[in-house]
Design an enzyme around this catalytic site. Sequence first.
Site, PDB file in Angstrom:
ATOM      1  N   LYS A 171       0.840  -1.208   0.000  1.00 27.30           N
ATOM      2  CA  LYS A 171       0.000   0.000   0.000  1.00 27.30           C
ATOM      3  C   LYS A 171       0.869   1.250   0.000  1.00 27.30           C
ATOM      4  O   LYS A 171       0.562   2.226  -0.694  1.00 27.30           O
ATOM      5  CB  LYS A 171      -0.933  -0.003   1.209  1.00 27.30           C
ATOM      6  CG  LYS A 171      -1.780   1.270   1.301  1.00 27.30           C
ATOM      7  CD  LYS A 171      -2.875   1.178   2.323  1.00 27.30           C
ATOM      8  CE  LYS A 171      -3.720   2.461   2.312  1.00 27.30           C
ATOM      9  NZ  LYS A 171      -4.900   2.357   3.183  1.00 27.30           N
TER      10      LYS A 171
ATOM     11  N   HIS B 239      -6.970 -31.429 -32.021  1.00 26.34           N
ATOM     12  CA  HIS B 239      -7.985 -30.441 -31.648  1.00 26.34           C
ATOM     13  C   HIS B 239      -8.829 -30.921 -30.462  1.00 26.34           C
ATOM     14  O   HIS B 239     -10.047 -30.818 -30.473  1.00 26.34           O
ATOM     15  CB  HIS B 239      -8.873 -30.081 -32.840  1.00 26.34           C
ATOM     16  CG  HIS B 239      -8.111 -29.469 -33.969  1.00 26.34           C
ATOM     17  ND1 HIS B 239      -8.639 -29.311 -35.226  1.00 26.34           N
ATOM     18  CD2 HIS B 239      -6.845 -28.978 -34.045  1.00 26.34           C
ATOM     19  CE1 HIS B 239      -7.735 -28.760 -36.034  1.00 26.34           C
ATOM     20  NE2 HIS B 239      -6.639 -28.548 -35.317  1.00 26.34           N
TER      21      HIS B 239
END
Length: 530
Positions: free
Chosen positions: A149, A289
Amino acid sequence: MPAAPDLPPAPDKVHIRRALLSVSDKTGLIDAARALAERGVELVSTGGTRKAIADAGLPVKDVSDLTGFPEMMDGRVKTLHPVVHGGLLGVRDAPAHKAAMDEHGIGGIDLVYVNLYPFEQTVAAGADFETCVENIDIGGPAMIRSAAKNHGYVAVCTEIADLQELLAEFAADGTTSLALRRKLAARAYARTATYDASIAAWFAGELGEFAPGRFSIGGQLAQTMRYGENPHQQAAFYRFPGASPGVATATQLQGKELSYNNINDTDAAFELVSEFDPKAGPVCAIIKHANPCGLATGGTMLEAYQRALACDPTSAFGGIVALNGRLDAATAAQVLEIFTEVVIAPEADDEAVALFRKKKNVRLLVTGGLPDPRAAGKTFKSVSGGFLVQSRDTAHLTPADLKVVTRRAPTEAEVRDMLFAFTVAKHVKSNAIVYAKDGQTLGIGAGQMNRKDSARIAALRAADFGLDLTGSACASEAFFPFPDGLIQAADAGCTAVIQPGGSIGDQAVIDAADERGLAMVFTGVRVFRH
């Protein structure tokens, strides 16, 4: 919501005068501490970290020297103190903050290096509930969040790589830049977020809550990619902590970097072969695939590969090969005869690896083992504005699970073929039809909008490659709603059918099977895959 205070802008450069180091993983710690100490940085530490630094002959203060309080409650309380968090959160150039720090004797802390208690590793090791709870870090995340922070003045590192990056910049003039501190703060919040996500997921599992009110997913970046499914899409690959053997944990021995589609297809391939116990014999799957284009057993791995390839050698071009056992040189030589994107196996012998090195672009992955196909877990799928969560499909059938619904019961050989085909169908995109015989897929129909077309396409593929479906088993991953799909399969030559059952048209399908002398069983288990 707190109003934004009137604070001065953060400076670009901040000198590091005091560093707080408190780590579980001490890899690289001493070298980093020495680099800081040699530039006159005051080192402050806790417990085992302080001892390691002191044992290396470096000057280091205990955090209790700052707070005036000893570690207590088995180490649970040591850094949770205003002197520590005031030193992290104080905005140095804000008069009110500076006055408070001066009044209470709080010195600024310019660098925090904290890596957290190994909660994820403790859970993955199968520790008991109490041990897992004790490995939930409290002070560490609190310091990380405070430092992040106040990144305008404090640099925060949660991994040794972060600290090494900081030290490279620090070496120039003993400072850190605002750009670096912001980047480190973002990483720090991501680390505490994934840490908390792991704890929340573990607690939910311990409490038997499949769908808690809030759900977070935490992963660690394993790879950024050139693109996603298509070149205009960005992509990255993240790894869950404690993942079981598979594509996420595999070691890539050689070949080009894995692409988004490679990883997706390789995962599908390895999950499929993992359904088959290697003690029962070699199994090879070939995927294209994300759908199987061939799977087979064999007396050797080479035979398993040859039989899998025979199912659809055209689609195998540019596909993924997965094995449930060791890759040997004979198998490697034949795999490399056609263009293959990836080969994945639990292990590979030296001769096989040497052959692959002659094909520098082919990717070879070894996993060190197989995942348990019946282990609990969750799968995720994104949708617009959210994501879907479901338990893994761990369905596993035995002969005792099959309900014979036709006049003719299947033979033992037909039962084996049906169970084999149904296991493969579980990994084929719906609607799915699989023909199989003697441990070999003969035709696969995937992803069609109706089941009759899947049955027809699977039969056409078998015919294309000279495979005879006479006497084969046919598996459907969901019920036949009408007799047409079953009739298509019967006309192709199958003599045994396995399907979940449960359609309002079941009796018509059963009647069609009886008319053609088929044996048919219901499983009561649907294995859709979308």
